[in-house]
Design an enzyme around this catalytic site. Structure first.
Site, PDB file in Angstrom:
ATOM      1  N   LYS A  62       0.833  -1.206   0.000  1.00 13.90           N
ATOM      2  CA  LYS A  62       0.000   0.000   0.000  1.00 13.90           C
ATOM      3  C   LYS A  62       0.867   1.254   0.000  1.00 13.90           C
ATOM      4  O   LYS A  62       0.640   2.187  -0.781  1.00 13.90           O
ATOM      5  CB  LYS A  62      -0.911   0.013   1.236  1.00 13.90           C
ATOM      6  CG  LYS A  62      -1.778   1.271   1.320  1.00 13.90           C
ATOM      7  CD  LYS A  62      -2.356   1.488   2.706  1.00 13.90           C
ATOM      8  CE  LYS A  62      -1.338   2.098   3.639  1.00 13.90           C
ATOM      9  NZ  LYS A  62      -1.937   2.746   4.826  1.00 13.90           N
ATOM     10  N   ASN A  63       1.869   1.285   0.872  1.00 14.13           N
ATOM     11  CA  ASN A  63       2.676   2.497   1.027  1.00 14.13           C
ATOM     12  C   ASN A  63       3.605   2.753  -0.151  1.00 14.13           C
ATOM     13  O   ASN A  63       4.214   3.824  -0.240  1.00 14.13           O
ATOM     14  CB  ASN A  63       3.473   2.432   2.332  1.00 14.13           C
ATOM     15  CG  ASN A  63       2.590   2.569   3.561  1.00 14.13           C
ATOM     16  OD1 ASN A  63       1.460   3.070   3.476  1.00 14.13           O
ATOM     17  ND2 ASN A  63       3.075   2.113   4.700  1.00 14.13           N
ATOM     18  N   CYS A 101      -5.402   7.638  10.554  1.00 10.00           N
ATOM     19  CA  CYS A 101      -5.533   6.886  11.802  1.00 10.00           C
ATOM     20  C   CYS A 101      -4.845   7.606  12.957  1.00 10.00           C
ATOM     21  O   CYS A 101      -3.940   8.418  12.765  1.00 10.00           O
ATOM     22  CB  CYS A 101      -4.972   5.484  11.634  1.00 10.00           C
ATOM     23  SG  CYS A 101      -3.266   5.427  11.089  1.00 10.00           S
ATOM     24  N   ARG A 136       2.035  13.279  13.641  1.00 11.58           N
ATOM     25  CA  ARG A 136       2.624  13.220  12.291  1.00 11.58           C
ATOM     26  C   ARG A 136       2.413  14.519  11.515  1.00 11.58           C
ATOM     27  O   ARG A 136       1.772  14.540  10.462  1.00 11.58           O
ATOM     28  CB  ARG A 136       2.044  12.033  11.512  1.00 11.58           C
ATOM     29  CG  ARG A 136       2.349  10.711  12.158  1.00 11.58           C
ATOM     30  CD  ARG A 136       2.164   9.558  11.222  1.00 11.58           C
ATOM     31  NE  ARG A 136       0.772   9.226  11.022  1.00 11.58           N
ATOM     32  CZ  ARG A 136       0.353   8.215  10.272  1.00 11.58           C
ATOM     33  NH1 ARG A 136       1.212   7.455   9.649  1.00 11.58           N
ATOM     34  NH2 ARG A 136      -0.927   7.953  10.131  1.00 11.58           N
ATOM     35  N   ASP A 140       5.715  -0.242  12.018  1.00  7.15           N
ATOM     36  CA  ASP A 140       4.500  -0.915  11.562  1.00  7.15           C
ATOM     37  C   ASP A 140       4.462  -2.397  11.933  1.00  7.15           C
ATOM     38  O   ASP A 140       3.456  -3.059  11.712  1.00  7.15           O
ATOM     39  CB  ASP A 140       4.348  -0.764  10.044  1.00  7.15           C
ATOM     40  CG  ASP A 140       3.787   0.594   9.652  1.00  7.15           C
ATOM     41  OD1 ASP A 140       3.415   1.360  10.546  1.00  7.15           O
ATOM     42  OD2 ASP A 140       3.721   0.875   8.441  1.00  7.15           O
ATOM     43  N   ARG A 196      -7.782  -0.963   5.285  1.00  5.94           N
ATOM     44  CA  ARG A 196      -6.945   0.100   4.735  1.00  5.94           C
ATOM     45  C   ARG A 196      -5.587  -0.426   4.298  1.00  5.94           C
ATOM     46  O   ARG A 196      -4.919   0.191   3.470  1.00  5.94           O
ATOM     47  CB  ARG A 196      -6.749   1.216   5.763  1.00  5.94           C
ATOM     48  CG  ARG A 196      -7.996   2.031   6.066  1.00  5.94           C
ATOM     49  CD  ARG A 196      -7.697   3.213   6.991  1.00  5.94           C
ATOM     50  NE  ARG A 196      -6.556   3.960   6.499  1.00  5.94           N
ATOM     51  CZ  ARG A 196      -5.477   4.249   7.228  1.00  5.94           C
ATOM     52  NH1 ARG A 196      -5.395   3.857   8.475  1.00  5.94           N
ATOM     53  NH2 ARG A 196      -4.485   4.915   6.697  1.00  5.94           N
TER      54      ARG A 196
END
Length: 417
Positions: A22-23, A117, A122, A305, A397
């Protein structure tokens, strides 16, 4: 609202194919804004955040087509808007990645301050500082970032803190800037390297991606092309822990072992068997694992993560482990849920001390963020009894069809409305 129900105790066994990251996919899709030519992007996972990104691009006039085989076709030749609305940006922090490409291609961007989220503040001040160093005038108006520049100009940019999306945003802006840009203390993550590789295949001139100094010589125009998203190292790591926590035997296929080496070392240290080869990793349980200490760090350190997932393994490992979170200030929200299952965890500041127990007990749980969701899935697999996890939209997600993949490995897991 959907829930996932897990009957614990089943051993994971078999082969699982790892999806695209995803990233890595999100910035590559967004990079299509930089050219008026068509881009074909392969190995794109079917995820909520990808859906949001495609909707965002469609909203500004980009033609976006998706196929069931994981390909996204994006054509920004008729892009007609420079505003990314609050309704979409508030659901996903990565939406701010359109800021640099819009500014570079059209000279203006209006992007809502991002949401996403709740794992920490951040702030995007580093993104804005970098774009200002390239000559952009930036103002904040009614919750929106407004950036303008007649022509971006290369500059030397230093990030006080290594930021993945900040590095990607500035890098995408700099490829069409006039002159040379040097980004110091750049993020080194594989997703940054993947984006740089894609941009170079489109005609950009980027050197040093994967190191802390990236050099970019601006070009006047980029072309389209066909690109492939790298495998998801966090999904890889999650299934690796799944094999260890259930005493199973799982081969992760279509992955890149080098991208998840810190976890490989920790699992070996804990007593699991880990074998690797070209494009695959195999993890086999070896009885009860031993406790290990972990401190998260930017790549190539231990990924934040994977912190929640490893902590779940530590809850039933022999001895005491200490996990220190250095990246996000609010990333222990899964701890309260693990305690409900009988885990012995004490948190002080950014450090968690976990005393291993012999077993976890099933309980009703609530997911709080994406990676916490994965940690609760793992806890449910290892626990005695039936675990019910609510608010699993977080999971969607970042994990493609995780319950189907787990079921194929022998897990007793199902999704209900």
């Amino acid at each position: 609202m959907e829930k996932i129900i897990i009957e614990g105790g089943a051993r994971l066994d078999g082969i699982v194919r790892i999806s695209g990251a995803k990233n890595a996919a999100l910035p590559v899709i967004v990079a299509s804004i930089l050219t008026d030519k068509e881009n074909k992007i392969n190995n794109v996972p079917s995820l909520k955040d990808v859906d949001t990104t495609c909707q965002l691009l469609k909203g500004i006039g980009v033609r976006v087509e998706r196929s069931e085989d994981g390909q996204v076709i994006a054509d920004a030749s008729h892009i007609n808007d420079t505003e990314a609305s609050y309704d979409l940006v508030r659901t996903m922090r990565a939406s701010v990645l359109v800021l640099g490409p819009l500014l570079a291609r059209l000279g203006k961007a209006k992007v809502s301050l991002p949401g996403g989220c709740a794992i920490g503040a951040r702030p995007i001040n580093l993104h804005l500082k970098g774009l200002e160093m390239l000559g952009a005038k930036i103002t904040l108006e009614h919750g929106y970032i407004v950036a303008e520049a007649k022509k971006l100009k290369g500059n030397r940019i230093y990030f006080d803190i290594a930021t993945v999306t900040g590095t990607e945003n500035v890098m995408m802006a700099a490829v069409l800037a006039e002159g040379k840009t040097i980004i110091e203390n750049a993020a080194r993550e594989p997703e940054v390297v993947n984006l740089a590789s894609v941009l170079n295949s489109m005609g950009a001139l980027i050197r040093g991606a994967g190191t802390d100094i990236i050099e970019i010589d601006g070009v006047t125009k980029l072309k389209g092309g066909e690109h492939t998203v790298i495998p998801d190292r966090i999904e890889t790591g999650t299934f690796m822990v799944g094999a260890a926590i259930t005493g199973g035997d799982v081969e992760m296929k279509d992955c890149i072992p080098e991208h998840i080496e810190p976890l490989t070392m920790k699992l070996r240290e804990a007593g699991a068997y880990v074998d690797t080869g070209e494009g695959w990793i195999r993890v086999r349980g070896n009885g009860r694992t031993e406790s290990v200490d972990v401190k998260t760090a930017p790549y190539p350190g231990f990924p934040t993560d994977m912190q929640a997932q490893l902590m779940t393994l530590m809850t039933i490992s022999e001895g005491t482990s200490v996990i220190t979170e250095t990246i996000f200030e609010n990333r222990f929200m899964h701890v309260a849920e693990l305690r409900r299952m009988g885990a012995d965890i004490k948190v002080e500041g950014n450090t968690a001390v976990i005393n291993g127990v012999t077993k976890l007990s099933a309980a009703p749980l609530m997911a709080t963020d994406l990676r916490a969701s994965a940690s609760l899935i793992l806890a449910g697999l290892a626990a005695e009894g039936e675990t019910v996890i609510s608010r699993v939209y977080h999971l969607d997600r970042g994990y493609e069809a995780i319950e189907k993949k787990l079921s194929a490995l022998g897990a007793k897991v199902r999704r209900i409305k």
